[in-house]
Scaffold this motif. Structure first.
Motif, PDB file in Angstrom:
ATOM      1  N   GLY A 194       0.818  -1.225   0.000  1.00 24.35           N
ATOM      2  CA  GLY A 194       0.000   0.000   0.000  1.00 24.35           C
ATOM      3  C   GLY A 194       0.850   1.274   0.000  1.00 24.35           C
ATOM      4  O   GLY A 194       0.592   2.208  -0.751  1.00 24.35           O
ATOM      5  N   TRP A 195       1.870   1.285   0.833  1.00 18.31           N
ATOM      6  CA  TRP A 195       2.706   2.495   0.926  1.00 18.31           C
ATOM      7  C   TRP A 195       3.534   2.654  -0.348  1.00 18.31           C
ATOM      8  O   TRP A 195       3.693   3.767  -0.856  1.00 18.31           O
ATOM      9  CB  TRP A 195       3.630   2.415   2.157  1.00 18.31           C
ATOM     10  CG  TRP A 195       2.913   2.616   3.460  1.00 18.31           C
ATOM     11  CD1 TRP A 195       1.601   2.368   3.699  1.00 18.31           C
ATOM     12  CD2 TRP A 195       3.467   3.114   4.681  1.00 18.31           C
ATOM     13  NE1 TRP A 195       1.300   2.676   5.001  1.00 18.31           N
ATOM     14  CE2 TRP A 195       2.419   3.128   5.634  1.00 18.31           C
ATOM     15  CE3 TRP A 195       4.736   3.524   5.079  1.00 18.31           C
ATOM     16  CZ2 TRP A 195       2.609   3.561   6.944  1.00 18.31           C
ATOM     17  CZ3 TRP A 195       4.942   3.947   6.393  1.00 18.31           C
ATOM     18  CH2 TRP A 195       3.888   3.975   7.322  1.00 18.31           C
ATOM     19  N   ASP A 234      10.709  -6.657   2.153  1.00 16.38           N
ATOM     20  CA  ASP A 234       9.818  -7.495   2.978  1.00 16.38           C
ATOM     21  C   ASP A 234       9.956  -8.929   2.503  1.00 16.38           C
ATOM     22  O   ASP A 234      10.059  -9.175   1.299  1.00 16.38           O
ATOM     23  CB  ASP A 234       8.357  -7.030   2.815  1.00 16.38           C
ATOM     24  CG  ASP A 234       7.460  -7.475   3.972  1.00 16.38           C
ATOM     25  OD1 ASP A 234       7.482  -8.681   4.310  1.00 16.38           O
ATOM     26  OD2 ASP A 234       6.752  -6.623   4.533  1.00 16.38           O
ATOM     27  N   ASP A 263      15.773  -8.725   5.489  1.00 20.38           N
ATOM     28  CA  ASP A 263      15.400  -8.230   6.809  1.00 20.38           C
ATOM     29  C   ASP A 263      15.534  -6.698   6.812  1.00 20.38           C
ATOM     30  O   ASP A 263      16.623  -6.164   6.578  1.00 20.38           O
ATOM     31  CB  ASP A 263      16.325  -8.865   7.855  1.00 20.38           C
ATOM     32  CG  ASP A 263      16.015  -8.377   9.263  1.00 20.38           C
ATOM     33  OD1 ASP A 263      15.078  -7.534   9.421  1.00 20.38           O
ATOM     34  OD2 ASP A 263      16.691  -8.812  10.208  1.00 20.38           O
ATOM     35  N   GLY A 264      14.458  -6.026   7.082  1.00 17.59           N
ATOM     36  CA  GLY A 264      14.456  -4.562   7.061  1.00 17.59           C
ATOM     37  C   GLY A 264      15.397  -3.938   8.075  1.00 17.59           C
ATOM     38  O   GLY A 264      15.750  -2.760   7.947  1.00 17.59           O
ATOM     39  N   ASP A 277       7.001   0.553   8.011  1.00 13.58           N
ATOM     40  CA  ASP A 277       5.736   0.142   8.645  1.00 13.58           C
ATOM     41  C   ASP A 277       5.886  -1.253   9.250  1.00 13.58           C
ATOM     42  O   ASP A 277       4.941  -2.034   9.259  1.00 13.58           O
ATOM     43  CB  ASP A 277       4.632   0.166   7.560  1.00 13.58           C
ATOM     44  CG  ASP A 277       3.231   0.078   8.146  1.00 13.58           C
ATOM     45  OD1 ASP A 277       3.070   0.348   9.348  1.00 13.58           O
ATOM     46  OD2 ASP A 277       2.296  -0.263   7.395  1.00 13.58           O
TER      47      ASP A 277
HETATM   48  N1  SAM Z   1       2.871  -0.766   4.726  1.00 12.11           N
HETATM   49  C1  SAM Z   1       2.364  -2.016   4.214  1.00 12.11           C
HETATM   50  C2  SAM Z   1       1.306  -1.720   3.186  1.00 12.11           C
HETATM   51  O1  SAM Z   1       0.989  -0.550   3.016  1.00 12.11           O
HETATM   52  O2  SAM Z   1       0.829  -2.610   2.525  1.00 12.11           O
HETATM   53  C3  SAM Z   1       1.838  -2.904   5.318  1.00 12.11           C
HETATM   54  C4  SAM Z   1       2.934  -3.381   6.211  1.00 12.11           C
HETATM   55  S1  SAM Z   1       2.446  -4.572   7.395  1.00 12.11           S
HETATM   56  C5  SAM Z   1       1.615  -3.632   8.547  1.00 12.11           C
HETATM   57  C6  SAM Z   1       3.939  -4.936   8.198  1.00 12.11           C
HETATM   58  C7  SAM Z   1       4.939  -5.693   7.339  1.00 12.11           C
HETATM   59  O3  SAM Z   1       6.190  -5.647   7.988  1.00 12.11           O
HETATM   60  C8  SAM Z   1       4.604  -7.178   7.154  1.00 12.11           C
HETATM   61  O4  SAM Z   1       4.431  -7.452   5.793  1.00 12.11           O
HETATM   62  C9  SAM Z   1       5.848  -7.882   7.673  1.00 12.11           C
HETATM   63  O5  SAM Z   1       6.247  -8.979   6.854  1.00 12.11           O
HETATM   64  C10 SAM Z   1       6.890  -6.795   7.619  1.00 12.11           C
HETATM   65  N2  SAM Z   1       8.027  -6.997   8.511  1.00 12.11           N
HETATM   66  C11 SAM Z   1       8.014  -7.218   9.852  1.00 12.11           C
HETATM   67  N3  SAM Z   1       9.280  -7.349  10.298  1.00 12.11           N
HETATM   68  C12 SAM Z   1      10.093  -7.201   9.226  1.00 12.11           C
HETATM   69  C13 SAM Z   1      11.490  -7.226   9.029  1.00 12.11           C
HETATM   70  N4  SAM Z   1      12.351  -7.442  10.054  1.00 12.11           N
HETATM   71  N5  SAM Z   1      11.979  -7.029   7.798  1.00 12.11           N
HETATM   72  C14 SAM Z   1      11.157  -6.796   6.745  1.00 12.11           C
HETATM   73  N6  SAM Z   1       9.822  -6.774   6.865  1.00 12.11           N
HETATM   74  C15 SAM Z   1       9.286  -6.972   8.089  1.00 12.11           C
END
Ligand code: SAM
Length: 396
Positions: free
Chosen positions: A224-225, A240, A260-261, A276
């Motif tokens: 989405g973002w 992601d 990994d973010g 996010d």
């Molecule tokens: N902003 C996104 C959108 O607009 O569609 C929604 C994001 S969702 C709330 C959170 C995301 O963070 C999940 O897809 C999850 O896989 C990701 N995430 C969590 N920890 C992460 C990490 N260490 N590295 C990368 N992605 C991560």
């Protein structure tokens, strides 16, 4: 009467009131707080009788969506007399405050279950009252005064008050009426849309969010973002391990990196970092501070998932973490947080850093955007097949 009325998400009244009361008490004022659902009222007594209540700076409040200064409480009159009574109240207030009139009219009710039942009445009253105020020369473009707020609460009382033009929020109730961008893969898109409206002034939006810029989206799935940024022609690296929506990849502007973010870094600086990831807020704060202090991004929008208690304290702790990281690198910055309408148990942060000085002075460092990221790219449309995201107003 003289009071500040703060609108917020239902359940966050204590946070909104505590934050605003703290500012008033710091000025030495006495404060009496009463909480409604979706709003709080702060009766503030300026100690020593010096001056009247002034709303805390719009930029300072995290949990209040809108703030106005109420000067009159009146019962909601029965239908036949309602508009005349409100018009009279608005006239009395204008006379008391020495105003020639009002620049805008907001008829509002709380964003709560009970308050929402009043919204149709607000809409109806808004039209009738507008006509009545215009008829008396109290409202209109020739009245360069403050905005007039008419706030209906569930107990059938009305608070009348004013806020400066522009105020904390340009929208009634502080609620932006955003249309869901057609084709966006998640409702999160609205959150970033609202953040960009809230944090980037209208006059600067075109320059600060322009085609050809580069962004990184940490925790991007389903996209989405990334969609919101791509809709502005910004090239996005979406990090992601989860999948990205096909429509996002087909914009041709989004590269998917499964990593990994927290450990992934861009090969060169980017204009925007958006983040996010659902994780401990202090971890996100540290990461954003680190990116900014190393000059990896110029601006960042990030979400902090909040605990259920001491939320204000948590935001402040996270702000301190970002500032500490930046302080180590000696980077000037602007850091703000806002509990946006589209936020639930989270707040959105915005950080803008000054470019790092170049050794020996001279031109300020600019993020490079000539080279494409080396990471894997998914779903790129073939040459000539680039799919544009739908414009922000939803038009196809
Ligand atoms: N902003 C996104 C959108 O607009 O569609 C929604 C994001 S969702 C709330 C959170 C995301 O963070 C999940 O897809 C999850 O896989 C990701 N995430 C969590 N920890 C992460 C990490 N260490 N590295 C990368 N992605 C991560």
């Amino acid at each position: 009467m003289e009071a500040l009325v703060l609108y917020c998400r239902a359940g966050f009244e204590t946070d909104a009131a505590a934050e605003a009361a703290e500012a008033a008490r710091a000025r030495g004022d006495a404060v009496r707080v009463s909480l409604g659902q979706g709003y709080a009222v702060l009766e503030v007594e300026a100690r020593g009788g010096a001056g009247s209540v002034s709303a805390p700076g719009p930029r300072d409040l995290i949990f209040s969506r809108q703030v106005f200064r109420a000067t009159e409480r009146l019962p909601l009159a029965s239908a036949p007399d309602r508009v005349a009574a409100l018009c009279e109240g608005a006239w009395r207030q204008a006379r008391r405050l020495g105003l020639r009139g009002y620049s805008e009219l907001f008829v509002e009710a709380p964003d709560s279950e009970g308050g929402r039942r009043l919204w149709p009445l607000c809409a109806a009253l808004s039209g009738e009252l507008r006509a009545a105020l215009e008829g008396r020369g109290l409202l209109g473009p020739r009245s360069p005064g403050p905005r007039l707020h008419v706030f209906l609460s569930e107990d059938s009382t009305v608070l009348l008050g004013t806020s400066p033009a522009g105020g904390v929020s340009p929208w009634p109730m502080g609620i932006p009426r955003l249309r869901f961008p057609a084709g966006a893969p998640s409702r999160s898109a609205l959150k970033l849309e609202e953040a960009l409206l809230a944090f980037v002034p209208e006059g600067e939006r075109q320059a600060r969010l322009r085609p050809g810029m580069r962004a990184v989206d940490l925790g991007a799935s389903p996209g989405g973002w990334a969609w919101v940024l791509a809709a502005r022609g910004i090239r996005v690296t979406a990090v992601d391990s989860g999948p990205l929506d096909r429509a996002v990849l087909e914009t041709g502007l989004v590269d998917h990196v499964r990593a990994d973010g927290f450990t992934w870094r861009p090969p060169r600086p980017v204009d925007w970092l958006v983040c996010d990831m659902v994780t401990a807020p202090a971890r996100v704060a540290k990461l954003v501070g680190l990116w900014a202090s190393r000059g990896l991004c110029r601006e960042a929008v990030f979400n902090l998932k909040l605990p259920s208690a001491s939320r204000l304290g948590e935001v402040r702790r996270c702000a301190a973490v970002v500032v500490r990281e930046l302080g180590r690198a000696g980077r000037g910055h602007v850091l703000r947080f806002k509990h946006l309408y589209h936020d639930r148990q989270e707040v959105t942060g915005h950080l803008r850093v000054e470019p790092a000085p170049r050794p020996g002075g001279g031109e300020k460092a600019q993020p490079a955007r000539a080279r494409r990221p080396q990471e894997e790219r998914h779903g790129r449309a073939r040459r000539g097949e680039r799919r544009r995201p739908v414009p922000r107003d939803g038009r196809q």
